[in-house]
Design a protein around this motif. Structure first.
Motif, PDB file in Angstrom:
ATOM      1  N   ALA A   1       1.119  -1.228  -0.627  1.00 38.10           N
ATOM      2  CA  ALA A   1      -0.354   0.232  -0.016  1.00 38.10           C
ATOM      3  C   ALA A   1       0.261   1.829   0.140  1.00 38.10           C
ATOM      4  O   ALA A   1       0.410   2.275  -0.603  1.00 38.10           O
ATOM      5  CB  ALA A   1      -0.889  -0.071   1.234  1.00 38.10           C
ATOM      6  N   ALA A   2       2.596   1.568   0.236  1.00 39.50           N
ATOM      7  CA  ALA A   2       2.853   2.871   0.643  1.00 39.50           C
ATOM      8  C   ALA A   2       3.545   2.801  -0.850  1.00 39.50           C
ATOM      9  O   ALA A   2       3.324   3.810  -1.114  1.00 39.50           O
ATOM     10  CB  ALA A   2       4.030   2.003   2.086  1.00 39.50           C
ATOM     11  N   PHE A   3       3.967   1.513  -1.192  1.00 38.08           N
ATOM     12  CA  PHE A   3       4.158   1.898  -2.854  1.00 38.08           C
ATOM     13  C   PHE A   3       3.569   2.108  -3.184  1.00 38.08           C
ATOM     14  O   PHE A   3       3.479   3.406  -4.730  1.00 38.08           O
ATOM     15  CB  PHE A   3       5.158  -0.243  -2.840  1.00 38.08           C
ATOM     16  N   ALA A   4       2.190   2.273  -3.376  1.00 39.60           N
ATOM     17  CA  ALA A   4       1.142   2.319  -4.443  1.00 39.60           C
ATOM     18  C   ALA A   4       0.898   3.774  -4.501  1.00 39.60           C
ATOM     19  O   ALA A   4       0.433   4.445  -5.129  1.00 39.60           O
ATOM     20  CB  ALA A   4       0.070   1.527  -4.380  1.00 39.60           C
ATOM     21  N   PHE A   5       0.271   4.524  -2.234  1.00 36.42           N
ATOM     22  CA  PHE A   5       0.763   5.631  -2.135  1.00 36.42           C
ATOM     23  C   PHE A   5       0.871   6.083  -3.033  1.00 36.42           C
ATOM     24  O   PHE A   5       0.874   7.544  -3.017  1.00 36.42           O
ATOM     25  CB  PHE A   5       0.410   5.826  -0.999  1.00 36.42           C
ATOM     26  N   GLY A   6       2.214   6.342  -2.395  1.00 37.23           N
ATOM     27  CA  GLY A   6       3.869   7.159  -2.768  1.00 37.23           C
ATOM     28  C   GLY A   6       3.912   7.221  -4.774  1.00 37.23           C
ATOM     29  O   GLY A   6       3.548   8.234  -4.913  1.00 37.23           O
ATOM     30  N   LEU A   7       3.430   5.699  -5.355  1.00 39.34           N
ATOM     31  CA  LEU A   7       3.758   5.629  -6.317  1.00 39.34           C
ATOM     32  C   LEU A   7       2.699   7.093  -7.433  1.00 39.34           C
ATOM     33  O   LEU A   7       2.685   7.328  -8.401  1.00 39.34           O
ATOM     34  CB  LEU A   7       3.672   4.473  -7.802  1.00 39.34           C
ATOM     35  N   THR A   8       1.137   6.982  -6.166  1.00 41.94           N
ATOM     36  CA  THR A   8       0.069   7.848  -6.955  1.00 41.94           C
ATOM     37  C   THR A   8       0.230   8.837  -6.928  1.00 41.94           C
ATOM     38  O   THR A   8       0.068  10.242  -7.341  1.00 41.94           O
ATOM     39  CB  THR A   8      -1.285   7.577  -6.378  1.00 41.94           C
ATOM     40  N   GLY A   9       0.459   9.372  -5.817  1.00 41.57           N
ATOM     41  CA  GLY A   9       1.483  11.153  -4.974  1.00 41.57           C
ATOM     42  C   GLY A   9       2.333  11.597  -6.012  1.00 41.57           C
ATOM     43  O   GLY A   9       2.271  12.974  -6.484  1.00 41.57           O
ATOM     44  N   ILE A  10       3.154  10.631  -6.701  1.00 43.29           N
ATOM     45  CA  ILE A  10       4.395  10.376  -7.553  1.00 43.29           C
ATOM     46  C   ILE A  10       4.352  11.384  -9.191  1.00 43.29           C
ATOM     47  O   ILE A  10       4.237  12.270  -9.703  1.00 43.29           O
ATOM     48  CB  ILE A  10       5.801   9.846  -7.496  1.00 43.29           C
ATOM     49  N   GLY A  11       3.106  10.430  -9.093  1.00 42.11           N
ATOM     50  CA  GLY A  11       2.184  10.415 -10.975  1.00 42.11           C
ATOM     51  C   GLY A  11       1.860  11.684 -10.635  1.00 42.11           C
ATOM     52  O   GLY A  11       1.708  12.538 -11.650  1.00 42.11           O
ATOM     53  N   ALA A  12       0.725  12.022  -9.446  1.00 42.90           N
ATOM     54  CA  ALA A  12      -0.244  13.562  -9.981  1.00 42.90           C
ATOM     55  C   ALA A  12       0.996  14.843  -9.304  1.00 42.90           C
ATOM     56  O   ALA A  12       0.374  15.575 -10.489  1.00 42.90           O
ATOM     57  CB  ALA A  12      -1.233  13.399  -8.308  1.00 42.90           C
ATOM     58  N   THR A  13       1.884  14.676  -9.210  1.00 43.18           N
ATOM     59  CA  THR A  13       2.617  15.617  -8.723  1.00 43.18           C
ATOM     60  C   THR A  13       3.328  16.367 -10.368  1.00 43.18           C
ATOM     61  O   THR A  13       3.203  16.949 -10.603  1.00 43.18           O
ATOM     62  CB  THR A  13       4.257  15.312  -7.693  1.00 43.18           C
ATOM     63  N   VAL A  14       4.011  15.003 -10.829  1.00 41.40           N
ATOM     64  CA  VAL A  14       4.351  14.977 -12.439  1.00 41.40           C
ATOM     65  C   VAL A  14       4.116  15.544 -13.749  1.00 41.40           C
ATOM     66  O   VAL A  14       4.075  16.403 -14.711  1.00 41.40           O
ATOM     67  CB  VAL A  14       5.619  13.786 -12.208  1.00 41.40           C
ATOM     68  N   LEU A  15       2.677  15.414 -13.180  1.00 41.79           N
ATOM     69  CA  LEU A  15       1.865  15.898 -14.128  1.00 41.79           C
ATOM     70  C   LEU A  15       1.474  17.093 -13.821  1.00 41.79           C
ATOM     71  O   LEU A  15       0.934  17.880 -14.604  1.00 41.79           O
ATOM     72  CB  LEU A  15       0.291  14.953 -14.204  1.00 41.79           C
ATOM     73  N   ILE A  16       1.003  17.626 -12.785  1.00 41.31           N
ATOM     74  CA  ILE A  16       0.633  19.240 -12.757  1.00 41.31           C
ATOM     75  C   ILE A  16       2.118  19.684 -13.042  1.00 41.31           C
ATOM     76  O   ILE A  16       1.637  20.988 -13.869  1.00 41.31           O
ATOM     77  CB  ILE A  16       0.277  19.173 -11.403  1.00 41.31           C
ATOM     78  N   LEU A  17       3.096  18.966 -12.597  1.00 43.84           N
ATOM     79  CA  LEU A  17       4.435  19.946 -13.310  1.00 43.84           C
ATOM     80  C   LEU A  17       4.851  20.032 -15.212  1.00 43.84           C
ATOM     81  O   LEU A  17       4.869  20.637 -15.304  1.00 43.84           O
ATOM     82  CB  LEU A  17       5.878  19.636 -12.327  1.00 43.84           C
ATOM     83  N   SER A  18       4.165  18.771 -15.354  1.00 46.56           N
ATOM     84  CA  SER A  18       4.854  18.469 -16.874  1.00 46.56           C
ATOM     85  C   SER A  18       3.430  19.186 -17.688  1.00 46.56           C
ATOM     86  O   SER A  18       3.749  19.853 -18.754  1.00 46.56           O
ATOM     87  CB  SER A  18       4.287  17.868 -17.540  1.00 46.56           C
ATOM     88  N   MET A  19       1.755  19.632 -16.728  1.00 44.12           N
ATOM     89  CA  MET A  19       1.435  21.039 -16.941  1.00 44.12           C
ATOM     90  C   MET A  19       0.932  22.704 -17.522  1.00 44.12           C
ATOM     91  O   MET A  19       0.616  23.191 -17.801  1.00 44.12           O
ATOM     92  CB  MET A  19      -0.333  20.903 -16.912  1.00 44.12           C
ATOM     93  N   GLY A  20       2.152  22.762 -16.707  1.00 46.23           N
ATOM     94  CA  GLY A  20       3.044  24.183 -16.595  1.00 46.23           C
ATOM     95  C   GLY A  20       4.086  24.212 -17.097  1.00 46.23           C
ATOM     96  O   GLY A  20       5.028  23.788 -17.693  1.00 46.23           O
ATOM     97  N   GLY A  21       3.824  25.473 -17.315  1.00 50.71           N
ATOM     98  CA  GLY A  21       5.410  26.710 -18.137  1.00 50.71           C
ATOM     99  C   GLY A  21       5.411  25.664 -19.341  1.00 50.71           C
ATOM    100  O   GLY A  21       4.008  25.067 -20.126  1.00 50.71           O
ATOM    101  N   ARG A  22       6.116  26.715 -20.233  1.00 49.41           N
ATOM    102  CA  ARG A  22       6.261  26.533 -21.900  1.00 49.41           C
ATOM    103  C   ARG A  22       7.577  25.189 -21.605  1.00 49.41           C
ATOM    104  O   ARG A  22       8.524  25.748 -21.183  1.00 49.41           O
ATOM    105  CB  ARG A  22       6.424  27.990 -21.894  1.00 49.41           C
TER     106      ARG A  22
END
Length: 777
Positions: free
Chosen positions: A27-48
């Protein structure tokens, strides 16, 4: 919308990876992977940023999020399963019926949501309430609250090559246990609590179904019309599904995306026409935007009322994307709308990737978009229609062969008539009936569909109408899918000849068979019954066909035929019915209706319906050799009719010094006769007589065989308690390794002159939702 394509691809990849796992990640691995994915997604959508970097980041982020979030949700659902210690106990539960009940053999089935359940009892159950000689089943309705005494078991289903996975289906439906109402006398109807919107919808659906039953009490097509109107397919018969499959119109019997789209267009056009006639409304909202939003609302109501299957969800999301883009004065490419629909469907239900309907729906729309050309709008309607049929027929070929094992050659012609008739005639008639409850509308629909069915029967009757093929390996399926797409590309695309060769290779592919002198034996997992497939280099034999599950279902149709199709068996060299008990002969009619057999052998009484010209009595002394493999009938003896189980056909199959004994349901008396006749000797594998019943497998019988393996074809938590502990102990003491269908699923064995190898299918195909099965009942 710029990143929607890599988001859809990444989310699909991550979800598929999770659903293919044998165990869930921590569960800890899945939770961490979910959080990392969401964070990278937000960063990839911002900026040029560089477009390629943004696409790669979005894909990786969506993959991580899809894998991690699906794992977390799966873990929650697995925690909401029946505790193993509560299986088979009488439990008192209170709750309410949350979906419209459906008719089952001898009773009614329904989904029951528990309230304050006892520890270990899940929140959502699949229950059946059977009628008895003393108690009838009450009129069960969605929303009713009850206190019931039930007997439950954990999610479990037969597991076979090329077969469906009932445990996966129960997980997707959030069902933590199945069972039945144990004591109807103690059932207590409770005051109904406040109705939720979903329960209200289920009540409307049940009321509509009731109308159909009153208007068409005896029509064989009532269930089909109900499926078209509200998506309830439970009562559609196996013969009807077979007809739709052979003619290639199965997609029309569900609430397809086409139905939703047409309904939205009609509703939108009607509202738009009225809107244009009110000047002050047009000044505030353009008529085109009002029509788009009105069509979307109408489609939403239809999808919700029809049960919100994945094809309908896909169409609804695509309509929503187009409608809101239109409202904002923008245009959206159809491919982006399709990708947005895929993202929405996966986020809503990550288990939808396990459904054949999901894949077929998205692939079909994707093919139409891929094959469409800028000139389509200027081409005549008939040419566009033929182009669409060509794209669907060619592009869907690899997917259909991979998912269903067959493809209808007559589907384009059948759809040429069925699509407009169902979409523009039958559905409007059904909608009018739902609104006005005037029976002649539905009676006309039933007559029209009956006429269509007669035409489909004629069209799909020839044997060549359906192409059936063994399940091909995944790399070949993927290569053929790419080849089909390439053939649908513009004519100037290079390499079309190579693409055609790859597609032809798929059509010519055959499943590998054992070498001469060896044979494969598969004991299928059919529950409490028996079905065995024996395959040599060029011959196929089926020994028994499993049980009949009820008046409308049997193991032949549900298990044996899908397995045979997946193995590429289109004709049997022989079919043996060991005796007339329904758990061994229950599926024989379905098998013979779909697969020709050179001959039928059995130990059947005189006058039996199966004793036709091709019938051969099962009798000691019968022997033949196929591809160097020896088949011998050991029982019953000529002129000695013991009756019942004791008269079962017993067969030995031998490859060199290694052999398998198919003992059916013989009992101690028959075993003694075989021993006295000197027909028993060292045997590698024995299928335990009578499923391991106490009335069989005597000490002398086991001693004479000295088997290395004993196979028990038994049902999960069967009321018969097979195999009996004494029998299991005798085999173990004789040195035999036990293999059980309830624990191991189908058992596959390769018997060759140099030895025997075994495969447990539940171990081979294990997924994280497959619960461990206890070895004792």
């Amino acid at each position: 919308m710029a990143l929607i394509l890599p988001l859809a691809a990444g989310l699909l990849t991550g979800t598929l990876l999770l659903q293919s796992q044998a165990t869930l990640p921590a569960a800890a691995f899945a939770f961490g992977l979910t959080g990392i994915g969401a964070t990278v997604l937000i960063l990839s959508m911002g900026g040029r940023r560089d477009r390629r970097f943004a696409w790669a980041a979005a894909f990786v982020a969506a993959l991580s999020f899809g894998y991690g979030s699906s794992a977390l949700r799966a873990n929650v659902r697995l925690q909401d399963r029946l505790a193993a210690s509560l299986e088979g106990q009488d439990l008192a539960v209170s709750g309410r019926i949350v979906e419209m009940p459906r008719k089952v053999d001898h009773g009614v089935g329904f989904i029951f949501e528990t309230e304050n359940p006892p520890p270990g009892v899940p929140s959502r159950l699949q229950l059946s309430w059977y009628r008895t000689a003393h108690d009838a089943v009450p009129d069960l309705r969605a929303g009713q609250a009850w206190t019931l005494t039930v007997r439950l078991k954990r999610p479990h289903g037969s597991l076979n090559p090329h077969g469906s996975d009932r445990e996966a289906q129960m997980l997707a439906q959030r069902l933590g246990a199945s069972g039945y109402v144990r004591d109807a006398q103690s059932a207590e109807r409770l005051p109904d609590s406040a109705s939720t919107p979903m329960i209200q919808i289920e009540q409307w659906r049940q009321a509509i179904r009731d109308r159909f039953e009153r208007a068409l009490p005896n029509s064989p097509w009532r269930a089909v019309l109900v499926a078209l109107a509200i998506g309830d397919q439970d009562a559609v018969s196996a013969d009807q599904w077979s007809l739709f499959s052979r003619s290639g119109i199965t997609h029309l019997i569900s609430i397809s995306g086409l139905h939703v789209t047409i309904w939205a267009l009609v509703a939108g056009a009607a509202i738009g026409a009225l809107w244009r006639r009110v000047p002050w409304m047009v000044l505030r909202v353009p008529a085109q935007s009002a029509a788009a939003l009105s069509g979307l609302l109408a489609a939403t109501a239809y999808v919700v009322l029809a049960g919100a299957a994945v094809p309908a969800q896909r169409s609804l999301v695509m309509l929503a994307v187009v409608a809101f883009a239109n409202f904002g004065g923008r245009a959206v490419r159809p491919t982006l709308a399709l990708a947005a629909a895929l993202v929405a469907v996966l986020l809503w239900d990550p288990w939808c990737v396990l459904s054949k309907g999901t894949w077929l729906s998205f692939i079909a729309v994707g093919l139409l978009l891929w094959a469409a050309s800028p000139r389509d709008d200027t081409d005549p309607a008939w040419r566009r229609w033929l182009a669409a049929q060509w794209a669907i027929g060619l592009g869907m070929l690899p997917a259909l062969l991979a998912l269903t094992g067959q493809m209808s050659w007559v589907a384009p012609l059948a759809n040429l008539v069925a699509v407009p008739l169902v979409t523009f005639v039958l559905l409007p008639l059904e909608f009018l009936f739902v609104l006005f409850d005037w029976a002649p509308l539905l009676q006309l629909s039933a007559w029209l569909f009956g006429t269509l069915a007669q035409a489909l029967e004629w069209l799909s009757a020839p044997q060549w109408a359906v192409w059936q093929q063994a399940a091909a390996p995944l790399p070949l399926i993927l290569a053929a899918s790419i080849a089909a797409l390439w053939l649908l590309a513009p004519r100037a695309a290079p390499g079309r000849g190579a693409a055609a060769v790859i597609l032809l290779a798929l059509l010519c592919w055959h499943a590998p068979r054992p070498p001469r002198g060896s044979f494969d034996m598969t004991m299928l997992d059919v529950g409490q019954g028996l079905a065995v497939h024996v395959r040599t280099a060029t011959h196929d034999l089926v020994f028994d066909t499993g049980p009949r599950f009820g008046t409308s279902s049997d193991a032949g149709q549900r298990i044996v035929l899908p397995y045979l199709r997946g193995e590429g068996v289109n004709r049997l060299s022989g079919l043996v019915v060991s005796h007339d008990d329904s758990d061994h002969a229950g599926g024989v009619v379905a098998v013979l209706a779909a697969v020709e057999a050179d001959w039928l052998m059995g130990s059947l009484p005189a006058g039996h319906v199966l004793r036709t010209a091709a019938f051969r009595p099962c009798m000691r002394g019968e022997q033949w050799i196929w591809d160097g493999v020896v088949f011998e009938v050991l029982h019953p003896a000529p002129g000695r009719a013991l009756g019942g189980n004791r008269n079962s056909c017993v067969m030995r199959v031998r490859s060199g010094a290694h052999s398998v004994l198919l003992a059916a349901d013989i009992e101690l008396a028959s075993e003694g006769e075989l021993n006295e006749a000197g027909l028993l000797g060292p045997t590698d594998v024995v299928i335990a007589p009578h499923h391991g019943s106490r009335s069989s497998s005597g000490e002398a019988f086991i001693h004479a065989l000295s088997p290395r393996w004993v196979l028990y074809s038994v049902g999960y938590r069967s009321r018969f308690g097979h195999p009996h502990p004494e029998v299991a102990t005798r085999y173990r003491e004789a040195g035999a390794t036990d293999l059980r269908s309830d624990r191991d699923g189908a058992v596959l064995m390769r018997v060759a002159p140099d030895g025997v190898s075994t495969t447990r299918w539940r171990e081979q195909a294990r997924r994280y939702w497959h619960a461990e099965t206890p070895t004792t009942q």
